[in-house]
Motif scaffolding. Structure first.
Motif, short mmCIF file in Angstrom:
data_model
loop_
_atom_site.label_atom_id
_atom_site.label_comp_id
_atom_site.label_asym_id
_atom_site.label_seq_id
_atom_site.Cartn_x
_atom_site.Cartn_y
_atom_site.Cartn_z
N VAL A 50 35.44 27.81 40.54
CA VAL A 50 35.95 28.71 39.72
C VAL A 50 35.93 29.94 40.33
O VAL A 50 35.04 30.09 41.22
CB VAL A 50 35.01 28.69 38.39
CG1 VAL A 50 34.83 27.76 37.51
CG2 VAL A 50 33.27 29.25 38.93
N GLU A 70 36.14 34.38 39.52
CA GLU A 70 36.31 35.26 38.47
C GLU A 70 36.72 36.36 39.23
O GLU A 70 36.82 36.79 40.31
CB GLU A 70 34.76 35.56 38.17
CG GLU A 70 33.87 34.32 37.74
CD GLU A 70 32.98 33.66 38.87
OE1 GLU A 70 32.41 32.76 38.53
OE2 GLU A 70 33.24 33.79 40.04
N SER A 86 38.66 37.52 34.03
CA SER A 86 39.30 36.23 33.88
C SER A 86 38.53 35.13 34.90
O SER A 86 37.81 35.69 35.92
CB SER A 86 40.69 36.30 34.71
OG SER A 86 41.49 37.09 33.82
N CYS A 87 38.43 33.89 34.52
CA CYS A 87 37.57 33.09 35.54
C CYS A 87 38.75 31.65 35.22
O CYS A 87 39.13 31.30 34.42
CB CYS A 87 36.66 32.67 34.80
SG CYS A 87 35.72 30.99 35.25
N TRP A 145 30.23 32.77 29.84
CA TRP A 145 30.23 33.82 30.85
C TRP A 145 28.71 34.32 30.64
O TRP A 145 28.14 34.40 29.80
CB TRP A 145 30.97 34.98 30.39
CG TRP A 145 32.28 34.92 30.67
CD1 TRP A 145 33.55 34.72 29.89
CD2 TRP A 145 33.04 35.30 31.73
NE1 TRP A 145 34.67 34.48 30.23
CE2 TRP A 145 34.41 35.08 31.66
CE3 TRP A 145 32.55 35.73 33.21
CZ2 TRP A 145 35.36 35.22 32.68
CZ3 TRP A 145 33.51 36.02 34.20
CH2 TRP A 145 35.04 35.67 33.69
N THR A 191 41.85 28.87 32.22
CA THR A 191 41.26 29.96 32.26
C THR A 191 40.41 30.36 31.23
O THR A 191 40.49 29.93 30.15
CB THR A 191 42.12 31.15 32.44
OG1 THR A 191 43.08 30.58 33.87
CG2 THR A 191 41.64 32.35 32.48
N PHE A 223 29.73 35.93 35.78
CA PHE A 223 30.05 34.78 36.41
C PHE A 223 30.51 33.77 35.14
O PHE A 223 29.89 34.11 34.06
CB PHE A 223 29.00 33.98 37.19
CG PHE A 223 28.18 34.62 38.31
CD1 PHE A 223 27.09 35.57 38.10
CD2 PHE A 223 28.70 34.42 39.68
CE1 PHE A 223 27.04 36.30 38.89
CE2 PHE A 223 28.05 35.13 40.65
CZ PHE A 223 27.06 36.13 40.01
N CYS A 224 31.28 32.62 35.56
CA CYS A 224 31.49 31.67 34.37
C CYS A 224 31.10 30.23 34.83
O CYS A 224 31.02 30.07 35.95
CB CYS A 224 33.10 31.71 34.14
SG CYS A 224 34.13 31.06 35.20
N ASN A 225 30.80 29.60 33.81
CA ASN A 225 30.28 28.14 34.34
C ASN A 225 30.45 27.39 32.92
O ASN A 225 30.65 27.96 31.95
CB ASN A 225 28.94 28.24 34.99
CG ASN A 225 28.86 26.85 35.87
OD1 ASN A 225 29.30 25.86 35.50
ND2 ASN A 225 28.29 26.98 37.03
N GLY A 274 30.70 30.45 41.10
CA GLY A 274 31.81 31.29 42.11
C GLY A 274 31.18 32.29 42.54
O GLY A 274 30.00 32.48 42.36
N THR A 295 32.11 38.44 39.70
CA THR A 295 33.18 39.84 39.86
C THR A 295 32.16 40.69 39.19
O THR A 295 31.55 40.67 38.36
CB THR A 295 34.15 39.64 38.89
OG1 THR A 295 34.97 40.73 39.22
CG2 THR A 295 33.91 39.41 37.48
#
Length: 116
Positions: free
Chosen positions: A4, A6, A21-22, A38, A79, A96-98, A107, A110
């Motif tokens: 991923v 971000e 965005s991710c 997020w 996304t 972060f996203c997951n 990832g 950001t």
């Protein structure tokens, strides 16, 4: 290996807005089976979940961001988005996203800085 990335962070004044965005890659067509979240990590703090969205599109939020953040997803684009409004200095963190079970490799995140 699912990855991923971000993006969308930056420096913004209090009261401002950002859209994060991710994008997931290496996942084929099955992105829509994952409940996504997020997360954010402020300096010296643990990473925390701030918003999540399930496979049906239902969202939930951590209390401090309710009414200001909106999570959404576009499965065709693999996304996940985080729309952030009325940002406050305490929102400053790396985002972060997951998946909700943290199945993906993390990832780079950001960075969001809210400051006047």
């Amino acid at each position: 290996q699912v990855q991923v990335v971000e993006s969308g962070g930056g420096l913004v004044q209090p009261g401002g807005s950002l859209r994060l965005s991710c994008v997931a890659s290496g996942i084929g067509y099955i992105f829509n089976i994952y409940n996504m979240g997020w997360y954010r990590q402020a300096p010296g703090m643990q990473r925390e979940l701030v918003a999540d969205i399930d496979v049906g599109g239902s969202a939930s939020y951590e209390d401090s961001v309710k009414g200001r953040f909106t999570i959404s997803r576009d499965n065709a684009k693999k996304t996940v988005y985080l729309e952030m409004r009325n940002l406050k200095p305490e929102d400053t963190a790396d985002y972060f996203c997951n998946t909700m079970s943290k199945q993906f490799a993390w990832g780079p995140g950001t960075q969001v800085t809210v400051s006047s």
